[in-house]
Design an enzyme around this catalytic site. Structure first.
Site, PDB file in Angstrom:
ATOM      1  CG  HIS A 225      -2.064  -0.913   1.149  1.00  0.00           C
ATOM      2  ND1 HIS A 225      -3.095  -0.916   2.055  1.00  0.00           N
ATOM      3  CD2 HIS A 225      -2.361  -1.875   0.247  1.00  0.00           C
ATOM      4  CE1 HIS A 225      -3.977  -1.848   1.730  1.00  0.00           C
ATOM      5  NE2 HIS A 225      -3.546  -2.443   0.636  1.00  0.00           N
TER       6      HIS A 225
ATOM      7  CE1 TYR B 176      -5.864   2.902  11.041  1.00  0.00           C
ATOM      8  CE2 TYR B 176      -5.195   3.438   8.796  1.00  0.00           C
ATOM      9  CZ  TYR B 176      -5.013   2.713   9.962  1.00  0.00           C
ATOM     10  OH  TYR B 176      -3.989   1.799  10.044  1.00  0.00           O
TER      11      TYR B 176
ATOM     12  CE1 TYR C 226      -1.262   3.714   9.218  1.00  0.00           C
ATOM     13  CE2 TYR C 226      -0.231   3.037   7.156  1.00  0.00           C
ATOM     14  CZ  TYR C 226      -1.247   2.911   8.093  1.00  0.00           C
ATOM     15  OH  TYR C 226      -2.230   1.969   7.907  1.00  0.00           O
TER      16      TYR C 226
ATOM     17  CE  LYS D 130       3.534   3.155  13.436  1.00  0.00           C
ATOM     18  NZ  LYS D 130       4.188   2.991  12.130  1.00  0.00           N
TER      19      LYS D 130
ATOM     20  N   PRO E 278      -3.902  -0.492  18.733  1.00  0.00           N
ATOM     21  CG  PRO E 278      -5.888  -1.606  18.246  1.00  0.00           C
ATOM     22  CD  PRO E 278      -5.114  -1.017  19.386  1.00  0.00           C
TER      23      PRO E 278
END
Length: 405
Positions: A72, A201, A385, A297, A293
């Site tokens: 991604h 998200y 990220y 990580k 979550p």
């Protein structure tokens, strides 16, 4: 039994460490309380940072990942149904994340361990550590075959949040820091196509939602819920109705529904134990830290711990240097706290807290709007990220192999 490093726990931290040590010619024995089937079957995270992918590649364990993993280059955020995309690869000079479930990673690690005849003791009860403040520590345990003892130079505590290794640090030495969040994640797995090609998200007035996947035909979806919610109150129809609402009409209408085959509620907490080394004992992974979550990580931090410790032990055995061992805790904690910060910030940004006021919600919406319009803010998000380097003052795109030079 005699080895150089005794590893307690066969989860991601323990097995990554065992493979990294083997690559350096360092002997280890892994002791695990559960069966292989139990460890491999645990449903956990599914987003690998660039550094984790690089580590698998370095070990020659990435063949199936390259075939089946889903790279991604971006991710999507949503506020009350309005979506925007953050281009991770463009903002970080090419770094990506890869969707590949922890179950799949563990399968690959176990299969390779079997091929290489790496010693793993399963179903080891009553594990105890001895002499961690001496140069001759040991690990004892019991199995159906009888009692066992592993004499070693070092012990790596990779046995999770509820394991025995963290408790082996003297009370006057160990310090813990914790935040428990007043909600959980209600998650399902369903064999339906994902609603989008990238993770979404979502921050909604009703609470957080995450649209994720495990493959082009298997979806992983989450909803924020009260921690005391009952699974029986969430039949699939209600779950998908609420998910569609929180994702917004443009995405919700594309949602493919189907029966779930796994459903659970996971609590959220932030936790760090300091130090991560005492005498000849090192803590890695969930034995030392837990992250919410949000941002995925947990497993990635376990891998970075293993990378740092393997470098330290290689320095000890190859050059008789204690520098890496003495510096392991501070080095690992520097990265751990940055990951904790990002997960804490992202969790606070995307979730609804029970005590939150209308002002608090407006602040969330304003920050998301700022993130949408600021390239600088997006670059900071993307850098965290995809995963910070092992040492933040080093260039992001160096290879894993260069990390120990």
């Amino acid at each position: 039994m005699r080895t150089q490093v005794a590893i307690v726990g066969a989860g991601p931290a323990g097995l990554f460490l065992a493979h990294l040590l083997r690559a350096e010619g360092i002997e280890s024995v892994v002791v695990e309380r559960r069966t292989r089937a139990y460890v491999e079957g645990r449903v956990r995270a599914g987003v690998l940072e660039q550094g984790t992918v690089d580590a698998l590649s370095r070990l020659g364990l990435d063949a199936r990942l390259r075939r089946e993993g889903l790279p991604h280059g971006g991710t999507r955020l949503s506020v009350d149904g309005a979506h925007f995309r953050i281009d991770l690869a463009e903002l970080t000079g090419g770094a990506e994340v890869t969707v590949y479930g922890q179950q799949e990673v563990m399968h690959d690690l176990f299969e390779a361990a079997e091929r290489h005849a790496m010693p793993i003791v399963f179903e080891a009860e009553g594990v105890e550590l001895h002499g961690i403040e001496t140069e001759r520590p040991a690990v004892t345990y019991r199995t159906a075959a009888g009692e066992g003892r592993i004499a070693c130079d070092f012990v790596a505590g990779c046995d999770g949040f509820h394991g025995v290794c963290r408790g082996a640090l003297p009370p006057g030495v160990l310090r813990t820091f914790e935040r428990v969040y007043p909600f959980g994640w209600l998650g399902i797995l369903a064999d339906v196509p994902p609603v989008d090609e990238e993770l979404i998200y979502a921050s909604h007035a009703n609470g957080f939602a995450l649209a994720s996947m495990r493959s082009p035909t298997r979806s992983r979806y989450y909803l924020q819920c009260p921690i005391d919610e009952r699974l029986e109150d969430w039949p699939d129809e209600r779950f998908f109705d609420e998910l569609a609402l929180r994702l917004g009409p443009d995405v919700g209408e594309r949602l493919v529904r189907g029966p779930s085959f796994e459903k659970s509620i996971a609590p959220l907490r932030s936790f760090v134990a300091e130090p991560m080394r005492h005498g000849r004992l090192f803590l890695l992974g969930d034995a030392a830290h837990i992250v919410p979550p949000t941002g995925a990580k947990g497993m990635n931090l376990a891998v970075s711990d293993a990378l740092m410790l393997s470098e330290a032990l290689d320095g000890f055995y190859a050059r008789a240097s204690m520098a890496g061992i003495d510096g392991y805790s501070a080095r690992a904690l520097a990265r751990v706290w940055k990951a904790e910060r990002f997960s804490w910030w992202f969790t606070g940004l995307m979730h609804r807290f029970p005590e939150a006021s209308g002002f608090d919600r407006r602040m969330q919406v304003a920050e998301l709007d700022y993130l949408r319009g600021s390239r600088a803010a997006q670059a900071g998000f993307a850098e965290n990220y995809v995963g910070l380097p092992l040492d933040q003052d080093l260039p992001r795109r160096r290879s894993v192999g260069e990390a120990g030079r």
